[in-house]
Write an enzyme that holds these catalytic residues in place. Structure first.
Site, PDB file in Angstrom:
ATOM      1  N   ASP A  30       0.631 -25.827 -32.435  1.00 20.29           N
ATOM      2  CA  ASP A  30      -0.667 -26.454 -32.653  1.00 20.29           C
ATOM      3  C   ASP A  30      -1.019 -26.679 -34.122  1.00 20.29           C
ATOM      4  O   ASP A  30      -0.922 -25.753 -34.932  1.00 20.29           O
ATOM      5  CB  ASP A  30      -1.776 -25.573 -32.072  1.00 20.29           C
ATOM      6  CG  ASP A  30      -1.556 -25.224 -30.622  1.00 20.29           C
ATOM      7  OD1 ASP A  30      -0.578 -25.689 -30.021  1.00 20.29           O
ATOM      8  OD2 ASP A  30      -2.372 -24.456 -30.086  1.00 20.29           O
ATOM      9  N   GLU A 212      -7.727 -25.411 -23.967  1.00 19.62           N
ATOM     10  CA  GLU A 212      -7.430 -24.915 -25.311  1.00 19.62           C
ATOM     11  C   GLU A 212      -7.851 -25.948 -26.358  1.00 19.62           C
ATOM     12  O   GLU A 212      -8.076 -27.120 -26.057  1.00 19.62           O
ATOM     13  CB  GLU A 212      -5.932 -24.613 -25.467  1.00 19.62           C
ATOM     14  CG  GLU A 212      -5.432 -23.480 -24.594  1.00 19.62           C
ATOM     15  CD  GLU A 212      -3.989 -23.110 -24.884  1.00 19.62           C
ATOM     16  OE1 GLU A 212      -3.707 -21.899 -25.014  1.00 19.62           O
ATOM     17  OE2 GLU A 212      -3.140 -24.018 -24.981  1.00 19.62           O
TER      18      GLU A 212
END
Length: 504
Positions: A30, A212
């Site tokens: 990420d 998320e």
């Protein structure tokens, strides 16, 4: 500051990207802490500094001045025996509300998730913590009183913090997730250390996997500064429109306390497989955890995503590094056929990367055939093409081919679908779920289908109809598979224009 490498250095393997950031010899996932500061774009990211599979989560760091060439720096915030450093964001605390600044130096403040390890005081808990930098983002000091926000939850993570200016003044606003509850939670703070709960949003729309990496930002509608809407993005895994990881977005209003969506429907109203009912950031298999830069110049909204999919992320055949980032994308909010949607376009000045005169093809009709284009071969390219449909059931391009196989990118006009077929794209046997035919809805514009495709050594990113629909996909072709072909199946299609630009 110490510099490690750039992603445009000499390739050490055939898949190392030329246009996309990848770490030198480690794992990344990420993007975190995206911020533009003192003329530099900072990209932090989830990083395993000790290997090329997920683990030992720390914040890696890279910088760029143009969003195209990236320089890698030493690990910014490392994990330790007490905590892993999960995703988060960075703000420039201009007025030193946090008190971390010294003298005339205002701090950069990172807000990240502490994932506490066995044996630590907060074992099993995910909570939000702070670190600060006084040298422009290259070295970081953890706050002595971490964590600053603890819900006693095992799945409270991924804080994105913004500065909100409303009628009653300004404050810091955090959006984070309770991942397994499909909820985005909102908090506010005056000093980044003390947080007050505001509201929550969700479950809504796609809930086929945990939520998320949320983001929240305003955008003018059709460029009108007097008509502003708020966009809330949230990623989910699995549950994407073509399996595995993906990101969705909601359009609505934020009043400093709560987000109200005009594009959300109660979870469960549609089947989890009814992907066409929702807004997706990208329809490809490999665009996840996308977040935007804070403080981008000229109020531009620029986003980067992780170009991989948790179904096979640890298995892709790259070494010693694993996983690239997407291209930076500039997003806008536009009215299309009476509906608001995000439009995404690649950011950066691509003319600086042009290595030779582009290959061009004037109006050409293809009749139930596949034709390799002499002079158009390459491994790193931008391809701009417009098709006019005829009687063909499908038509498009074959990328990184060898005359017989390759990655098919095309249109099925009767179905109104854009597709990417990577079943014969090169190495596909490293994981059973990688070979795929992925599709997205697309409408013609004035009976034309327009595609801009960025081809790199291990990926393609497709921007259809001016960026109304995007698809990011990893591919792993042989080094000598460089052909570009055009095709039509079951009838005719016309190429109105084609330009192939070699990039490096």
């Amino acid at each position: 500051m110490e510099t490690l490498t750039t992603n445009n250095a000499a390739a050490t393997d055939i898949y190392r990207p030329a246009l996309h950031y990848a770490a030198r010899d480690t794992w990344l996932n990420d993007p975190n802490g995206l911020i533009f500061h003192d003329g530099v774009y900072h990209l932090y990211y989830q990083n395993n500094p000790l290997g090329n599979v997920w683990g030992n989560m720390s914040w890696g760091h890279a910088t760029s001045t143009d969003l195209l060439a990236w320089t890698e720096h030493p690990v910014a915030i490392p994990c330790d025996d007490n905590e892993d450093i999960f995703s988060g964001s960075i703000v420039y605390d201009r007025t030193n509300t946090s008190g971390f600044g010294t003298g005339s130096v205002a701090p950069l403040v990172a807000i990240y998730t502490s994932a506490y390890k066995p044996g630590s005081e907060h074992e099993g808990i995910q909570a939000q913590s702070l670190a600060y930098s006084l040298d422009g983002g290259y070295t970081w000091t953890k706050h002595a009183n971490n964590p600053v926000l603890d819900r006693r939850s095992a799945n409270f993570r991924d804080p994105k913090v913004i500065r909100y200016d409303g009628g009653e003044g300004s404050c810091w606003v955090m959006v984070a997730v309770e991942a397994q509850d499909f909820k985005v939670v909102f908090y506010k703070s005056e000093d980044l250390k003390n947080w007050e709960f505001l509201s929550s949003f969700g479950p809504a729309n796609a809930t086929g996997g945990i939520w998320e990496c949320p983001d929240l930002f305003p955008l003018p509608v059709d460029g009108d500064p007097e008509n502003v809407k708020w966009v809330l993005t949230v990623n989910l895994n699995p549950g994407g429109p073509n399996r595995g990881s993906a990101g969705q977005y909601f359009i609505g209003d934020f009043d400093g306390t709560s987000f109200t969506s005009t594009s959300a429907e109660t979870a469960g109203l549609h089947s989890p497989d009814d992907h066409g009912a929702y807004h997706w950031l990208d329809w490809g298999r490999d665009y996840y955890a996308a977040v935007s830069f804070n403080d981008a110049p000229d109020n531009r909204r620029l986003m980067i995503g992780w170009m991989n999919n948790w179904e096979y992320a640890n298995h892709i055949p790259t070494t010693p590094w694993r996983s690239p980032m997407s291209l930076a994308r500039e997003v806008s909010l536009q009215t299309i056929d009476g509906n608001l949607c995000l439009v995404q376009r690649p950011a950066g000045d691509w003319t600086a990367l042009v290595t030779q005169e582009p290959f061009s093809l004037a109006e050409t009709t293809i009749d139930d055939s596949e034709q390799v284009l002499p002079g158009a071969a390459g491994t790193v390219q931008r391809i701009d093409v417009s098709f006019a449909p005829g009687s063909a059931k499908e038509f498009g391009l074959v990328l990184r081919g060898d005359g017989a196989k390759g990655t098919h990118v095309g249109i099925r006009p009767d179905e109104g679908r854009l597709f990417v077929d990577r079943r014969q794209s090169g190495q596909t046997d490293f994981h059973e779920s990688f070979p795929s035919v992925d599709t997205a809805p697309v409408r013609s514009s004035s009976d034309s289908y327009d595609l801009s495709i960025f081809v790199d050594r291990c990926s393609i990113e497709v921007f259809a109809q001016g960026g109304q629909v995007t698809m990011a996909e990893l591919i792993f072709p042989a080094e000598d598979n460089t052909d570009l072909a055009v095709f039509a199946a079951g009838g005719t299609a016309t190429i109105s224009s084609l330009q192939v630009t070699q990039l490096e």
